[in-house]
Design a protein around this motif. Structure first.
Motif, PDB file in Angstrom:
ATOM      1  N   ILE A 131       0.862  -1.192   0.000  1.00  0.00           N
ATOM      2  CA  ILE A 131       0.000   0.000   0.000  1.00  0.00           C
ATOM      3  C   ILE A 131       0.892   1.235   0.000  1.00  0.00           C
ATOM      4  O   ILE A 131       1.860   1.317   0.761  1.00  0.00           O
ATOM      5  N   THR A 132       0.562   2.202  -0.846  1.00  0.00           N
ATOM      6  CA  THR A 132       1.249   3.496  -0.880  1.00  0.00           C
ATOM      7  C   THR A 132       0.198   4.594  -0.730  1.00  0.00           C
ATOM      8  O   THR A 132      -0.810   4.594  -1.447  1.00  0.00           O
ATOM      9  N   ILE A 133       0.451   5.515   0.206  1.00  0.00           N
ATOM     10  CA  ILE A 133      -0.525   6.569   0.516  1.00  0.00           C
ATOM     11  C   ILE A 133       0.093   7.937   0.248  1.00  0.00           C
ATOM     12  O   ILE A 133       1.240   8.199   0.619  1.00  0.00           O
ATOM     13  N   ASP A 134      -0.674   8.788  -0.388  1.00  0.00           N
ATOM     14  CA  ASP A 134      -0.267  10.177  -0.621  1.00  0.00           C
ATOM     15  C   ASP A 134      -1.484  11.050  -0.333  1.00  0.00           C
ATOM     16  O   ASP A 134      -2.550  10.846  -0.920  1.00  0.00           O
ATOM     17  N   GLN A 135      -1.333  12.028   0.581  1.00  0.00           N
ATOM     18  CA  GLN A 135      -2.496  12.830   0.949  1.00  0.00           C
ATOM     19  C   GLN A 135      -2.118  14.284   1.187  1.00  0.00           C
ATOM     20  O   GLN A 135      -0.940  14.644   1.241  1.00  0.00           O
ATOM     21  N   ALA A 136      -3.147  15.124   1.338  1.00  0.00           N
ATOM     22  CA  ALA A 136      -2.951  16.556   1.553  1.00  0.00           C
ATOM     23  C   ALA A 136      -2.393  16.811   2.947  1.00  0.00           C
ATOM     24  O   ALA A 136      -2.491  15.972   3.847  1.00  0.00           O
ATOM     25  N   SER A 137      -1.801  18.012   3.119  1.00  0.00           N
ATOM     26  CA  SER A 137      -1.297  18.445   4.420  1.00  0.00           C
ATOM     27  C   SER A 137      -2.034  19.715   4.829  1.00  0.00           C
ATOM     28  O   SER A 137      -2.659  20.373   3.992  1.00  0.00           O
ATOM     29  N   PRO A 138      -1.962  20.102   6.110  1.00  0.00           N
ATOM     30  CA  PRO A 138      -2.674  21.313   6.543  1.00  0.00           C
ATOM     31  C   PRO A 138      -2.150  22.597   5.915  1.00  0.00           C
ATOM     32  O   PRO A 138      -2.842  23.615   5.924  1.00  0.00           O
ATOM     33  N   VAL A 139      -0.918  22.574   5.370  1.00  0.00           N
ATOM     34  CA  VAL A 139      -0.308  23.806   4.869  1.00  0.00           C
ATOM     35  C   VAL A 139      -0.170  23.837   3.353  1.00  0.00           C
ATOM     36  O   VAL A 139       0.315  24.825   2.802  1.00  0.00           O
ATOM     37  N   ALA A 140      -0.584  22.783   2.678  1.00  0.00           N
ATOM     38  CA  ALA A 140      -0.437  22.761   1.217  1.00  0.00           C
ATOM     39  C   ALA A 140      -1.627  22.044   0.594  1.00  0.00           C
ATOM     40  O   ALA A 140      -2.082  21.012   1.107  1.00  0.00           O
ATOM     41  N   GLU A 141      -2.131  22.605  -0.495  1.00  0.00           N
ATOM     42  CA  GLU A 141      -3.239  21.971  -1.195  1.00  0.00           C
ATOM     43  C   GLU A 141      -2.741  20.759  -1.975  1.00  0.00           C
ATOM     44  O   GLU A 141      -1.600  20.717  -2.434  1.00  0.00           O
ATOM     45  N   TYR A 142      -3.629  19.799  -2.110  1.00  0.00           N
ATOM     46  CA  TYR A 142      -3.265  18.581  -2.817  1.00  0.00           C
ATOM     47  C   TYR A 142      -3.342  18.818  -4.323  1.00  0.00           C
ATOM     48  O   TYR A 142      -4.256  19.486  -4.822  1.00  0.00           O
TER      49      TYR A 142
END
Length: 220
Positions: A131-142
């Motif tokens: 499994i590989t996960i990539d998600q948004a962060s609180p300081v940068a838009e996805y």
């Protein structure tokens, strides 16, 4: 036509009186009376003004007393508030921490439970190998897809599943569509390696996958 004759009448027994004062003296007397009346008017006006000034002064003194009393109450209130400054500072720090926590946790996804839900959608006999996960962060838009037909996303999950039998990928995709935050999924190739079939899937999710664990509740 007859003419009326004027007859001088003498008053019998009256003392003869002759006004020997010059006209200037009589005028001066009349002027003195007018001056006295004018001064009486001035004195009356001065009395009224004095009463008004006295009333204003009294009201000013009362207002000053009220101001001093209000200032004393304010000072006492400030002293009482100073006794609770530590509690107030603590509440301020708690509020700041809660706000920071809400921002930091705004993009939180409860991955352990979410991955468990993904595995629950697998057909019987199929297990997840990577499994590989990539998600948004609180300081940068996805980063969004350049394909306008694809829905906005906040994360991508890429995983590979293994099975001893050829998996039914369409059934698997139908199961993934029931997950919270699911937007779309694209299957990859199916390969046979060392007696196992491997199928890969790339799935995108949106903000509905957020846990909202630190989101402020209504009324906060």
């Amino acid at each position: 036509m007859s003419r009326t004759k004027k007859t001088a009448t003498a008053v019998v027994g009256a003392l003869p009186r002759v006004d020997l004062l010059p006209p200037e003296v009589r005028a001066e007397r009349r002027s003195g009376v007018a001056v006295r009346r004018a001064w009486m008017g001035v004195i009356g006006v001065a009395a009224v003004v004095g009463i008004a000034v006295g009333g204003a002064t009294l009201r000013s003194i009362e207002a000053q007393d009220e101001l001093l009393s209000a200032q004393a109450d304010t000072q006492q209130l400030l002293l009482e508030q100073g006794q609770y400054s530590d509690v107030r500072d603590l509440k301020t720090e708690i509020t700041k921490l809660a706000a920071a926590q809400a921002v930091a946790g705004s993009t939180e996804i409860a991955w352990p439970s979410y991955l468990a839900q993904i595995e629950a959608t697998l057909p019987e006999g199929v297990t997840v190998s990577t499994i590989t996960i990539d998600q948004a962060s609180p300081v940068a838009e996805y980063a969004q897809s350049e394909n306008s037909l694809q829905a906005p996303r906040i994360g991508t999950v890429m995983f590979t599943a293994q099975s001893v039998t050829l998996p039914s990928v369409p059934d698997w995709l139908d199961g993934l569509a029931t997950l919270p935050g699911y937007t779309d999924a694209t299957p990859g190739t199916v390969d046979l390696k060392d007696g196992f079939y491997e199928a890969s899937v790339t799935m995108h999710i949106d903000q509905r996958a957020f846990s909202n664990r630190f989101a402020p509740t209504e009324g906060e």
